[in-house]
Design a protein around this motif. Structure first.
Motif, PDB file in Angstrom:
ATOM      1  N   GLU A   1      -7.738 -12.826   5.984  1.00  0.00           N
ATOM      2  CA  GLU A   1      -6.519 -12.377   6.666  1.00  0.00           C
ATOM      3  C   GLU A   1      -6.606 -12.578   8.172  1.00  0.00           C
ATOM      4  O   GLU A   1      -5.613 -12.929   8.820  1.00  0.00           O
ATOM      5  CB  GLU A   1      -6.312 -10.882   6.342  1.00  0.00           C
TER       6      GLU A   1
ATOM      7  N   HIS B   1       0.851  -1.189   0.000  1.00  0.00           N
ATOM      8  CA  HIS B   1       0.000   0.000   0.000  1.00  0.00           C
ATOM      9  C   HIS B   1       0.889   1.243   0.000  1.00  0.00           C
ATOM     10  O   HIS B   1       1.464   1.596   1.033  1.00  0.00           O
ATOM     11  CB  HIS B   1      -0.886   0.020   1.240  1.00  0.00           C
TER      12      HIS B   1
ATOM     13  N   ARG C   1     -11.262  -2.857  -1.982  1.00  0.00           N
ATOM     14  CA  ARG C   1     -10.367  -2.956  -0.812  1.00  0.00           C
ATOM     15  C   ARG C   1     -10.440  -4.327  -0.151  1.00  0.00           C
ATOM     16  O   ARG C   1      -9.449  -5.022  -0.020  1.00  0.00           O
ATOM     17  CB  ARG C   1     -10.715  -1.886   0.206  1.00  0.00           C
TER      18      ARG C   1
ATOM     19  N   GLN D   1       0.442   4.013   2.690  1.00  0.00           N
ATOM     20  CA  GLN D   1       0.741   3.619   4.072  1.00  0.00           C
ATOM     21  C   GLN D   1       2.243   3.684   4.360  1.00  0.00           C
ATOM     22  O   GLN D   1       2.683   3.467   5.488  1.00  0.00           O
ATOM     23  CB  GLN D   1       0.199   2.205   4.349  1.00  0.00           C
TER      24      GLN D   1
ATOM     25  N   ASP E   1       3.333  -5.873   2.057  1.00  0.00           N
ATOM     26  CA  ASP E   1       2.133  -5.315   2.673  1.00  0.00           C
ATOM     27  C   ASP E   1       2.429  -4.112   3.557  1.00  0.00           C
ATOM     28  O   ASP E   1       1.833  -3.954   4.623  1.00  0.00           O
ATOM     29  CB  ASP E   1       1.346  -6.377   3.459  1.00  0.00           C
TER      30      ASP E   1
HETATM   31  N1  GUN Z   1      -7.674  -5.296   4.566  1.00  0.00           N
HETATM   32  C1  GUN Z   1      -8.337  -4.223   4.074  1.00  0.00           C
HETATM   33  N2  GUN Z   1      -7.525  -3.163   3.947  1.00  0.00           N
HETATM   34  C2  GUN Z   1      -6.319  -3.567   4.371  1.00  0.00           C
HETATM   35  C3  GUN Z   1      -5.053  -2.908   4.469  1.00  0.00           C
HETATM   36  O1  GUN Z   1      -4.893  -1.733   4.146  1.00  0.00           O
HETATM   37  N3  GUN Z   1      -4.018  -3.665   4.947  1.00  0.00           N
HETATM   38  C4  GUN Z   1      -4.179  -4.964   5.300  1.00  0.00           C
HETATM   39  N4  GUN Z   1      -3.130  -5.643   5.753  1.00  0.00           N
HETATM   40  N5  GUN Z   1      -5.354  -5.592   5.235  1.00  0.00           N
HETATM   41  C5  GUN Z   1      -6.410  -4.901   4.765  1.00  0.00           C
END
Ligand code: GUN
Ligand code: FE
Length: 431
Positions: A235, A76, A205, A79, A324
């Motif tokens: 995740e 990202h 997203r 970020q 990430d």
């Molecule tokens: N899931 C949705 N947005 C994000 C993000 O910006 N980073 C991560 N690691 N997981 C996400």
């Protein structure tokens, strides 16, 4: 050691200690070998330079190591500014507390230009040659990022993020039609730019932030344009439970994308994480040829868990590595290799004794061929592959010279020793 290759020159030879993955388990090692670039593509690696290439310009890198470029399948850009902070929360709180407020700032184009310039410069100097990148919801700022990346010479996919629910009040698109219109305006700006190496990628997203209607509209755009897709998948346990509530009729998290035509098949797809995929989701990933971006540092920092990468590799899943950022603090894919190997050992020790840890060769494969193949023939020095190469040398001289593979392993594990002498992407010297 004067470099004789000029930008755009497509036929040349590099000499050095050449290493690349033939398979996940097997490395090809050629000491003081010759790597030939012909017509802008890899021709091959030779112990003795064949006669027909002896007139080509040759750069002799002496004892340096030459490896394929690395691919970051998931990060990202907005970020990057807060990487290395905010590690006290898990995914959903982390997004609300740190991520959304920072991403919102990219509405301001001056801020976007400043921060993205830093990001692009650092990515250029990093071991990454190709990457799949999330931007923010803002079309203009996303174009600023693409303009900057185009100038680096790296090959990237960049996605304007789509999200129409569960953002903050001020960081969201307010309806599926508004989000779809914003995506179309981004794609039309991209078309007007005529980029050579910077490509758009559709970027819902993740399901909690995208209504069914929005996913369906993005699916329509995908069908009409053939543009690939990137998103997040399985995740974190709370995230997955939330998806189950939001989409009670989906057979699994992956199905929420599949229903919209955004999960592999004819739609080239990268899903980040896959830490907690149930069996039916794993089957869907395999059947559809979805790429999984394994992001071990992020999975550790925001305590998401450990993805069963040994199992995925053995099943023949397409797997690559992602930094990430900013879930991961480090932009370095060398770090991602060591983290992938490290967490695979914890998985074996703590979770499943049948799942052997990754070897160094396998970690190296994931960062080169594994992720690279999303971009085509990328990540190895075989005939016809893109000419992406890193020339590596230790800062303070060699500790371990023999065998060469131990030398590379040590280089990858020791950031304080890492020096990239030269970087080539698509036969072009970046520095
Ligand atoms: N899931 C949705 N947005 C994000 C993000 O910006 N980073 C991560 N690691 N997981 C996400
Ligand atoms: Fe991510």
């Amino acid at each position: 050691m004067k470099d004789q290759t000029k930008e755009g020159q497509k036929n040349f030879v590099l000499r050095g200690n050449i290493i690349y993955s033939k398979t996940p388990q097997e490395l090809s090692v050629t000491e003081h070998g010759f790597l030939v670039c012909s017509g802008g593509k890899v021709k091959g690696v030779y112990e003795t330079l064949p006669k027909e290439y002896r007139t080509l310009p040759l750069t002799d890198y002496g004892d340096a190591m030459i490896i394929p470029g690395l691919t970051d399948l998931h990060l990202h850009a907005p970020q990057y500014s807060y990487r290395g902070t905010g590690m006290d929360l898990t995914l959903l709180d982390w997004l609300n507390t740190y991520t959304f407020p920072e991403e919102e700032r990219y509405q301001d184009e001056a801020y976007a230009r400043l921060q993205y310039a830093r990001f692009a410069e650092d990515l250029k100097m990093s071991p990454t040659c190709r990457a799949a990148i999330f931007a923010t919801i803002h079309p203009q700022a996303s174009i600023i990022l693409m303009d900057l990346l185009e100038k680096t010479g790296l090959v990237t996919f960049v996605g304007k993020v789509s999200m129409d629910r569960n953002g903050s009040k001020t960081y969201t698109e307010h309806s599926a039609p508004e989000a779809a219109a914003s995506l179309l305006s981004f794609l039309s700006l991209v078309r007007s730019r005529n980029y050579q190496r910077t490509f758009p990628i559709l970027t819902p997203r993740f399901t909690p932030a995208c209504s069914d209607d929005l996913l369906m509209s993005i699916g329509q755009v995908q069908k009409q344009t053939g543009i690939p897709v990137q998103s997040h998948l399985s995740e974190n346990p709370e995230e997955i439970a939330w998806v189950r509530e939001l989409c009670p009729n989906a057979s699994c998290y992956g199905d929420t994308y599949q229903r919209a035509g955004l999960f592999g098949g004819t739609c080239r797809t990268i899903m980040a994480h896959g830490v907690w995929c149930p069996d039916n989701e794993i089957e869907m990933i395999l059947e559809n040829g979805v790429y999984l971006a394994h992001c071990p540092q992020s999975n550790t920092n925001i305590a998401s868990g450990i993805a069963p990468i040994r199992k995925y590799l053995d099943l023949g899943m397409h797997v690559g590595l992602g930094s990430d950022v900013a879930g991961g603090a480090s932009l370095s894919l060398f770090r991602a290799i060591t983290d992938a190997i490290g967490v695979s050992k914890l998985y074996w020790r703590l979770i499943d004794h049948d799942e052997r840890p990754l070897t160094f060769a396998e970690g190296f494969y994931l960062a080169t061929r594994g992720g690279g193949s999303f971009f085509g023939d990328v990540g190895a020095f075989e005939e016809g592959f893109a000419f992406d190469a890193l020339v590596l040398s230790e800062k303070s001289g060699l500790y371990r010279q023999e065998p060469l593979i131990n030398r590379l392993e040590q280089f990858v594990y020791l950031p304080e020793q890492q020096q990239i002498l030269a970087k080539y992407v698509a036969a072009r010297r970046i520095f």
